[in-house]
Design a protein around this motif. Structure first.
Motif, mmCIF file in Angstrom:
data_model
loop_
_atom_site.group_PDB
_atom_site.id
_atom_site.type_symbol
_atom_site.label_atom_id
_atom_site.label_comp_id
_atom_site.label_asym_id
_atom_site.label_seq_id
_atom_site.Cartn_x
_atom_site.Cartn_y
_atom_site.Cartn_z
ATOM 1 N N ILE A 70 0.725 -0.935 0.404
ATOM 2 C CA ILE A 70 -0.389 0.081 0.100
ATOM 3 C C ILE A 70 1.063 1.304 0.021
ATOM 4 O O ILE A 70 2.282 1.138 0.353
ATOM 5 N N GLU A 71 0.490 2.124 -1.080
ATOM 6 C CA GLU A 71 1.551 3.382 -0.605
ATOM 7 C C GLU A 71 0.664 3.461 0.015
ATOM 8 O O GLU A 71 0.006 4.348 0.853
ATOM 9 N N ALA A 72 1.763 5.212 1.056
ATOM 10 C CA ALA A 72 1.743 6.249 2.197
ATOM 11 C C ALA A 72 0.568 7.077 1.837
ATOM 12 O O ALA A 72 -0.365 6.990 3.131
ATOM 13 N N SER A 73 0.480 7.324 0.849
ATOM 14 C CA SER A 73 -1.284 8.138 -0.330
ATOM 15 C C SER A 73 -2.129 7.508 -0.009
ATOM 16 O O SER A 73 -3.504 8.637 0.665
ATOM 17 N N ALA A 74 -1.999 6.396 0.809
ATOM 18 C CA ALA A 74 -3.985 5.630 0.590
ATOM 19 C C ALA A 74 -4.180 5.624 2.315
ATOM 20 O O ALA A 74 -4.972 5.471 2.700
ATOM 21 N N THR A 103 -0.890 13.659 3.228
ATOM 22 C CA THR A 103 -1.297 15.097 3.368
ATOM 23 C C THR A 103 -3.240 14.873 3.925
ATOM 24 O O THR A 103 -3.434 16.696 3.473
ATOM 25 N N GLN A 104 -3.342 14.261 4.508
ATOM 26 C CA GLN A 104 -4.875 13.712 3.946
ATOM 27 C C GLN A 104 -5.189 12.991 5.220
ATOM 28 O O GLN A 104 -3.774 12.454 5.760
ATOM 29 N N GLY A 105 -6.278 13.393 5.946
ATOM 30 C CA GLY A 105 -6.920 12.895 6.647
ATOM 31 C C GLY A 105 -6.460 13.250 8.197
ATOM 32 O O GLY A 105 -5.610 14.491 8.347
#
Length: 325
Positions: A70-74, A103-105
């Motif tokens: 899984i990519e960190a962006s997920a 950058t999210q969550g």
């Protein structure tokens, strides 16, 4: 439909330097025989100068993400358990979030000392089950040796530094115990015993970091009783017998506590993951460190039922039951 938090990847990291009992005996009045006999510990890892809790956490998280594919962006949720944050604020989880390029969550720290990972796992599981997160990174990371009084042989021989992490993903389940993912979590605390395991410092009181202080016999007494009870609580919640558990992954505090709890529960020693001998008590990092080791060496396989439990200062304790994969 039941939403489950599936454990889809694990990772861990230990600092390079390993301090053996023989080396420790040159710093404090102790011996290798004395330490091994009372704790089962042979060595502990020590974070390097300039190596922070966030550094350990990031390395463990990267390995867990790689294992999960899984990519960190997920990732939309980071819950980091630690007693040794980089700074008083912001949360070390926010620093990890930045270092991973997320950058999210949201990101937050949880403080329940040695029970921290179980608390963090429960928090993340609840976020996923409520629909507030879909992919969570749960980390236990400590530079615990920086809280030690190296003249106190009752505490300085026990602890080490390290980090472990798991990736949780939301998944649909049937609601049965055959589901993959976290089946149940149980948390407890009892502040009446806050003074049998504590640090004698803090920003509001002494304006210093302080050192670990512990009444070992009292902690041992509460640990075996409370850990066995919270394991029974988890099994009762999903109506499973102890025989359904493939692996017990306990907090790696002391081999005597691990063996005492296993015996009280009636779990065969070969079904208990014990790694305390080579990384000592890494507080919130100890369960994910042990879990990752057992996953990577092939002991814990997809579909296995894993029971995790821990107790720490507070007193705080808890358990989590999960089917891996």
């Amino acid at each position: 439909m039941t939403i489950r938090s599936r454990l889809v990847g694990t990772g861990s990291y230990l600092p390079e330097k390993c301090l053996t009992n023989a080396e420790l005996a040159t710093l404090v009045d102790t011996t290798d025989e004395w330490i091994v006999q009372r704790t089962g510990i042979k060595c502990r890892h020590i974070a390097a100068e300039g190596e922070f809790t966030s550094d350990l956490a990031v390395k463990a998280a990267e390995r867990a993400l790689a294992a999960a594919g899984i990519e960190a962006s997920a990732v939309d949720c980071i819950v980091l358990a630690t007693t040794t944050p980089d700074r008083t604020f912001p949360a070390t989880a926010a620093i990890v979030q930045q270092r991973l390029g997320i950058t999210q969550g949201f990101a937050l720290d949880v403080q329940a000392v040695c029970a921290g990972f179980i608390y963090a796992l429960s928090v993340a599981d609840n976020f996923i089950r409520s629909g507030q997160a879909k992919t969570a990174l749960v980390i236990g990371a400590e530079t615990f040796t920086r809280l030690l009084d190296w003249t106190d042989r009752g505490t300085c021989v026990l602890f080490g530094d390290g980090a472990g992490a798991v990736v949780l993903q939301a998944s649909e389940g049937s609601g049965s115990t055959e589901d993959r993912g976290i089946l149940t979590t149980h948390l407890h605390s009892d502040g009446r015993y806050n003074d049998i395991l504590y640090v004698d410092g803090g920003p509001s009181s002494t304006k210093t970091v302080g050192h670990v202080r512990m009444e070992g016999r009292e902690v041992f007494r509460h640990a075996v009783v409370n850990l066995a009870a919270v394991v029974d609580e988890a099994l009762s919640a999903v109506n499973l017998p102890i025989e359904a558990v493939d692996w017990l992954v306990p907090h790696q505090a002391n081999l005597r506590i691990i063996e005492g709890t296993g015996k009280k529960l009636g779990i065969a020693p070969e079904k208990v993951v014990a790694t305390v001998d080579h990384h000592a008590n890494t507080s919130a990092a100890s369960i994910p460190l042990a879990l990752d080791e057992a996953v990577r060496d092939g002991r814990i396989k997809p579909g296995h039922m894993v029971l995790m439990e821990a107790i720490g200062g507070g007193l705080a304790w808890g358990s989590a039951l999960a089917r891996i994969g």
